[in-house]
Write a protein that holds these residues in place. Structure first.
Motif, PDB file in Angstrom:
ATOM      1  N   LEU A   1       0.830  -1.207   0.000  1.00 41.78           N
ATOM      2  CA  LEU A   1       0.000   0.000   0.000  1.00 41.78           C
ATOM      3  C   LEU A   1       0.863   1.254   0.000  1.00 41.78           C
ATOM      4  CD1 LEU A   1      -2.766  -1.011   2.553  1.00 41.78           C
ATOM      5  CD2 LEU A   1      -3.135  -0.427   0.175  1.00 41.78           C
TER       6      LEU A   1
ATOM      7  N   ALA B   1       1.323   4.181  -2.884  1.00 43.19           N
ATOM      8  CA  ALA B   1       1.078   5.603  -2.612  1.00 43.19           C
ATOM      9  C   ALA B   1       2.273   6.450  -3.027  1.00 43.19           C
ATOM     10  CB  ALA B   1       0.768   5.796  -1.132  1.00 43.19           C
TER      11      ALA B   1
ATOM     12  N   LEU C   1     -12.638  -3.657  10.044  1.00 47.01           N
ATOM     13  CA  LEU C   1     -12.048  -3.827   8.712  1.00 47.01           C
ATOM     14  C   LEU C   1     -13.073  -3.512   7.627  1.00 47.01           C
ATOM     15  CD1 LEU C   1      -9.609  -4.686   7.084  1.00 47.01           C
ATOM     16  CD2 LEU C   1     -10.302  -7.047   7.363  1.00 47.01           C
TER      17      LEU C   1
ATOM     18  N   ALA D   1     -13.437   0.208   7.318  1.00 46.36           N
ATOM     19  CA  ALA D   1     -12.324   0.817   6.582  1.00 46.36           C
ATOM     20  C   ALA D   1     -12.486   0.573   5.088  1.00 46.36           C
ATOM     21  CB  ALA D   1     -10.994   0.251   7.067  1.00 46.36           C
TER      22      ALA D   1
ATOM     23  N   ALA E   1     -12.883   3.381   2.209  1.00 48.39           N
ATOM     24  CA  ALA E   1     -12.031   3.501   1.035  1.00 48.39           C
ATOM     25  C   ALA E   1     -12.870   3.475  -0.243  1.00 48.39           C
ATOM     26  CB  ALA E   1     -11.002   2.379   1.021  1.00 48.39           C
TER      27      ALA E   1
ATOM     28  N   LEU F   1     -14.639   6.810  -1.522  1.00 50.77           N
ATOM     29  CA  LEU F   1     -13.892   7.814  -2.258  1.00 50.77           C
ATOM     30  C   LEU F   1     -13.949   7.501  -3.748  1.00 50.77           C
ATOM     31  CD1 LEU F   1     -10.868   7.884   0.135  1.00 50.77           C
ATOM     32  CD2 LEU F   1     -12.575   9.663  -0.121  1.00 50.77           C
ATOM     33  N   PRO F   2     -13.870   8.514  -4.603  1.00 49.34           N
ATOM     34  CA  PRO F   2     -13.953   8.244  -6.037  1.00 49.34           C
ATOM     35  C   PRO F   2     -12.742   7.441  -6.510  1.00 49.34           C
ATOM     36  CG  PRO F   2     -13.432  10.548  -5.628  1.00 49.34           C
ATOM     37  CD  PRO F   2     -13.790   9.956  -4.306  1.00 49.34           C
ATOM     38  N   PRO F   3     -12.912   6.645  -7.562  1.00 51.36           N
ATOM     39  CA  PRO F   3     -11.786   5.864  -8.070  1.00 51.36           C
ATOM     40  C   PRO F   3     -10.711   6.776  -8.644  1.00 51.36           C
ATOM     41  CG  PRO F   3     -13.651   5.667  -9.541  1.00 51.36           C
ATOM     42  CD  PRO F   3     -14.136   6.401  -8.335  1.00 51.36           C
ATOM     43  N   GLU F   4      -9.493   6.281  -8.642  1.00 49.85           N
ATOM     44  CA  GLU F   4      -8.380   7.154  -8.961  1.00 49.85           C
ATOM     45  C   GLU F   4      -7.817   6.866 -10.332  1.00 49.85           C
ATOM     46  OE1 GLU F   4      -5.802   6.782  -5.484  1.00 49.85           O
ATOM     47  OE2 GLU F   4      -7.603   5.894  -4.631  1.00 49.85           O
ATOM     48  N   PRO F   5      -7.225   7.875 -10.960  1.00 48.23           N
ATOM     49  CA  PRO F   5      -6.545   7.621 -12.238  1.00 48.23           C
ATOM     50  C   PRO F   5      -5.337   6.721 -11.996  1.00 48.23           C
ATOM     51  CG  PRO F   5      -6.064   9.830 -11.439  1.00 48.23           C
ATOM     52  CD  PRO F   5      -7.124   9.287 -10.542  1.00 48.23           C
TER      53      PRO F   5
ATOM     54  N   LEU G   1      -9.320  -6.501   2.320  1.00 48.90           N
ATOM     55  CA  LEU G   1      -7.931  -6.065   2.196  1.00 48.90           C
ATOM     56  C   LEU G   1      -7.627  -5.648   0.771  1.00 48.90           C
ATOM     57  CD1 LEU G   1      -6.098  -8.685   4.423  1.00 48.90           C
ATOM     58  CD2 LEU G   1      -6.338  -6.257   4.871  1.00 48.90           C
TER      59      LEU G   1
ATOM     60  N   LEU H   1      -8.897  -2.182  -0.076  1.00 49.05           N
ATOM     61  CA  LEU H   1      -8.098  -1.065   0.399  1.00 49.05           C
ATOM     62  C   LEU H   1      -7.021  -0.690  -0.602  1.00 49.05           C
ATOM     63  CD1 LEU H   1      -7.620  -2.094   4.117  1.00 49.05           C
ATOM     64  CD2 LEU H   1      -8.991  -0.232   3.266  1.00 49.05           C
ATOM     65  N   TYR H   2      -6.624  -1.607  -1.463  1.00 51.22           N
ATOM     66  CA  TYR H   2      -5.618  -1.329  -2.466  1.00 51.22           C
ATOM     67  C   TYR H   2      -6.305  -0.660  -3.664  1.00 51.22           C
ATOM     68  CZ  TYR H   2      -1.392  -2.067  -5.171  1.00 51.22           C
ATOM     69  OH  TYR H   2      -0.263  -1.883  -5.899  1.00 51.22           O
ATOM     70  N   PRO H   3      -5.791   0.435  -4.168  1.00 52.52           N
ATOM     71  CA  PRO H   3      -6.521   1.183  -5.204  1.00 52.52           C
ATOM     72  C   PRO H   3      -6.599   0.441  -6.521  1.00 52.52           C
ATOM     73  CG  PRO H   3      -4.347   2.080  -4.906  1.00 52.52           C
ATOM     74  CD  PRO H   3      -4.518   1.057  -3.823  1.00 52.52           C
TER      75      PRO H   3
ATOM     76  N   LEU I   1       2.659  10.460   4.546  1.00 57.42           N
ATOM     77  CA  LEU I   1       3.130   9.083   4.439  1.00 57.42           C
ATOM     78  C   LEU I   1       4.155   8.786   5.516  1.00 57.42           C
ATOM     79  CD1 LEU I   1       3.406   8.416   0.609  1.00 57.42           C
ATOM     80  CD2 LEU I   1       1.498   8.098   2.151  1.00 57.42           C
TER      81      LEU I   1
ATOM     82  N   ALA J   1      -6.016  -2.044   8.453  1.00 58.86           N
ATOM     83  CA  ALA J   1      -7.264  -1.433   8.003  1.00 58.86           C
ATOM     84  C   ALA J   1      -7.178   0.089   8.115  1.00 58.86           C
ATOM     85  CB  ALA J   1      -8.438  -1.953   8.840  1.00 58.86           C
TER      86      ALA J   1
ATOM     87  N   GLY K   1      -4.797   1.472   5.478  1.00 59.56           N
ATOM     88  CA  GLY K   1      -5.408   1.492   4.150  1.00 59.56           C
ATOM     89  C   GLY K   1      -6.341   2.673   3.980  1.00 59.56           C
ATOM     90  N   LEU K   2      -7.165   2.934   5.004  1.00 65.39           N
ATOM     91  CA  LEU K   2      -8.101   4.048   4.913  1.00 65.39           C
ATOM     92  C   LEU K   2      -7.356   5.375   4.895  1.00 65.39           C
ATOM     93  CD1 LEU K   2     -10.976   4.971   4.803  1.00 65.39           C
ATOM     94  CD2 LEU K   2     -11.085   4.886   7.287  1.00 65.39           C
TER      95      LEU K   2
ATOM     96  N   LEU L   1      -4.364   5.919   3.797  1.00 69.78           N
ATOM     97  CA  LEU L   1      -3.714   6.097   2.497  1.00 69.78           C
ATOM     98  C   LEU L   1      -4.730   6.480   1.429  1.00 69.78           C
ATOM     99  CD1 LEU L   1      -1.065   3.283   2.567  1.00 69.78           C
ATOM    100  CD2 LEU L   1      -0.665   5.712   2.374  1.00 69.78           C
ATOM    101  N   ALA L   2      -5.937   5.899   1.493  1.00 72.30           N
ATOM    102  CA  ALA L   2      -6.952   6.282   0.511  1.00 72.30           C
ATOM    103  C   ALA L   2      -7.285   7.769   0.646  1.00 72.30           C
ATOM    104  CB  ALA L   2      -8.201   5.421   0.701  1.00 72.30           C
TER     105      ALA L   2
ATOM    106  N   ARG M   1      -4.326   9.851  -0.625  1.00 71.08           N
ATOM    107  CA  ARG M   1      -4.267   9.900  -2.092  1.00 71.08           C
ATOM    108  C   ARG M   1      -5.308  10.877  -2.616  1.00 71.08           C
ATOM    109  NH1 ARG M   1      -3.938   4.133  -1.688  1.00 71.08           N
ATOM    110  NH2 ARG M   1      -6.156   4.072  -2.164  1.00 71.08           N
ATOM    111  N   ARG M   2      -6.486  10.899  -1.980  1.00 74.24           N
ATOM    112  CA  ARG M   2      -7.534  11.816  -2.410  1.00 74.24           C
ATOM    113  C   ARG M   2      -7.102  13.252  -2.169  1.00 74.24           C
ATOM    114  NH1 ARG M   2     -10.540  13.528  -5.611  1.00 74.24           N
ATOM    115  NH2 ARG M   2     -12.559  14.430  -5.097  1.00 74.24           N
TER     116      ARG M   2
ATOM    117  N   GLN N   1      -4.652  14.167  -4.790  1.00 72.91           N
ATOM    118  CA  GLN N   1      -5.331  14.350  -6.077  1.00 72.91           C
ATOM    119  C   GLN N   1      -6.020  15.701  -6.127  1.00 72.91           C
ATOM    120  OE1 GLN N   1      -7.856  10.973  -6.697  1.00 72.91           O
ATOM    121  NE2 GLN N   1      -8.752  11.876  -8.517  1.00 72.91           N
TER     122      GLN N   1
END
Lengths: 300, 105
Positions: A69, A73, A156, A159, A163, A166-170, A295, A298-300, B29, B74, B77-78, B80-81, B84-85, B88
């Motif tokens: 992760l 990032a 979990l 979380a 995640a 949030l909108p999906p990322e490029p 899990l 959580l990974y984009p 980070l 968990a 992960g949240l 980092l999301a 990233r937002r 962006q």
């Protein structure tokens, strides 16, 4: 000083040194790599303390998934002026003194605290026959303290939902992995092995180190690998219908079992000893799939 | 000094280092990494305090640490999301307005 104690001292010192190198590194990528190495050394430390379940989880989840992760990032950061703002001397001084005081206080507590009167390991060993499994850690996680595990799965899930909200990322700017043929071949080889390993970890957890979380981490790792080679699609915004079901299935089944035991047996999550083994395997199987999916979410 | 105590003291050092780094750093980070190091230190203290001896470590402590590791990933992960937002949307990777401390590589 015995060999074991010398090894422990060296390992503990290495942990502190690598943590310091990681936290003070000027290069962010290097810091993440050192963090992954820190996680792997920590897994060794868990193994040295005869805690193999924790060692498995630390290597797979703590070092592996968290590292993946973080690397993802870092890869998405736009190249910018490489200028790291130094904190003022006053802030550094206060932080250093505070940290030293905290370390000293914690150290004194650890060194001087007498062993508590409750012998939890003995209590677990005494009631292990009623738990339905023969491995003490699994018995604690899925029976004696199953309430904690229920709430953990809920956390979990929260979380993962956060995640997904949030909108999906490029896609990140540099993607070499998609064209890497070695990686493609390797991922195709590793996928069935990963599924086999996950099934093994899940089923063997009743009697030996293993269990739902370690199995889920292996599955999630395989899914991340497939995501890197573009064999699995990125997250879509409205989400496919089965994704909600996959996320909720583990917690849903766990809750159903919990309420069922409350209605038919006695209390919430009080498994009848005759059924405990079967219920635990059932719940763990559902948990493995759900946790792996969460899990991966959580990974984009 | 038992092995549990050695690693417990190591954990105390990790908590202290992680906390100092968390307070001093501004990059999100790096703060997350520091937070995870603190968490690992807490887990080491947990197992270090559990009574040692026997063929395996205290199963209740192990179960608590396992739970903690999963909750930590968990939360990471949240975080980092969300980071990233933020990156962006604003191009920054820190919560301090006007501090140009994006870094790469």
């Amino acid at each position: 000083m015995s060999l074991g104690a010398a090894l422990d001292a060296v390992l503990a010192a290495s942990l502190l040194w690598i943590a310091y190198a990681c936290l003070s590194s000027r290069n962010l990528f290097r810091a993440v790599v050192l963090f992954v190495a820190f996680g792997l050394l920590l897994a060794l430390a868990w193994a040295r303390q005869r805690a193999p379940d924790v060692a498995l989880a630390e290597a797979a989840i703590g070092a592996g998934l968290t590292g993946a992760l973080l690397l993802d990032a870092v890869g998405r950061l736009q190249p910018a002026a490489f200028r790291r703002r130094r904190a003022g001397a006053a802030v550094l001084g206060v932080a250093a003194i505070g940290a030293a005081a905290l370390a000293f206080g914690l150290g004194r507590v650890i060194a001087e605290l007498p062993a508590g009167p409750a012998d939890l390991a003995g209590q677990v060993a005494g009631r292990l026959d009623e738990s339905g499994v023969t491995h003490p850690v699994t018995a604690v996680l899925l029976n004696f303290r199953s309430h904690d595990t229920l709430l953990e799965v809920a956390v979990l899930l929260l979380a993962a939902l956060g995640a997904r909200a949030l909108p999906p990322e490029p896609p990140p700017p540099l993607e070499h992995a998609a064209g890497d043929r070695v990686l493609h071949r390797l991922s195709r080889l590793l996928l069935p092995l990963a599924v086999l390993l996950a099934a093994h970890l899940l089923l063997v957890g009743a009697s030996r180190p293993g269990g739902a979380f370690q199995a889920a981490a292996v599955l999630a790792g395989a899914a991340v690998l497939l995501r890197l080679t573009h064999d699995l699609p990125p997250r879509s915004v409205p989400g496919r219908g089965w994704e909600a079901a996959a996320l909720a299935a583990g917690l849903g089944l766990f809750l159903a079992v919990a309420v069922g035991t409350a209605l038919f047996g006695g209390h919430f999550l009080g498994y009848p000893p005759a059924l405990a083994g079967g219920l635990i395997v059932l719940v763990e199987a559902a948990l493995t799939l759900s946790i792996a999916f969460a899990l991966w979410t959580l990974y984009p | 000094m038992s092995s549990g105590t050695i690693y417990g003291l190591c954990g105390a050092g990790l908590v202290a280092m992680g906390l100092a780094a968390f307070l001093v750093q501004a990059h999100l980070l790096r703060r997350l990494i520091a937070f995870n190091v603190m968490g690992s230190g807490v887990f080491l203290i947990l197992l270090g305090l559990a009574p040692g001896g026997g063929a395996a470590a205290d199963p209740v402590a192990q179960a608590l640490i396992l739970t903690g590791i999963v909750v930590a990933v968990a939360a990471s992960g949240l975080v980092l999301a969300l980071a990233r937002r933020l990156h962006q949307a604003t191009g920054r990777m820190s919560l301090d307005a006007g501090a140009g401390d994006d870094e790469r590589g």
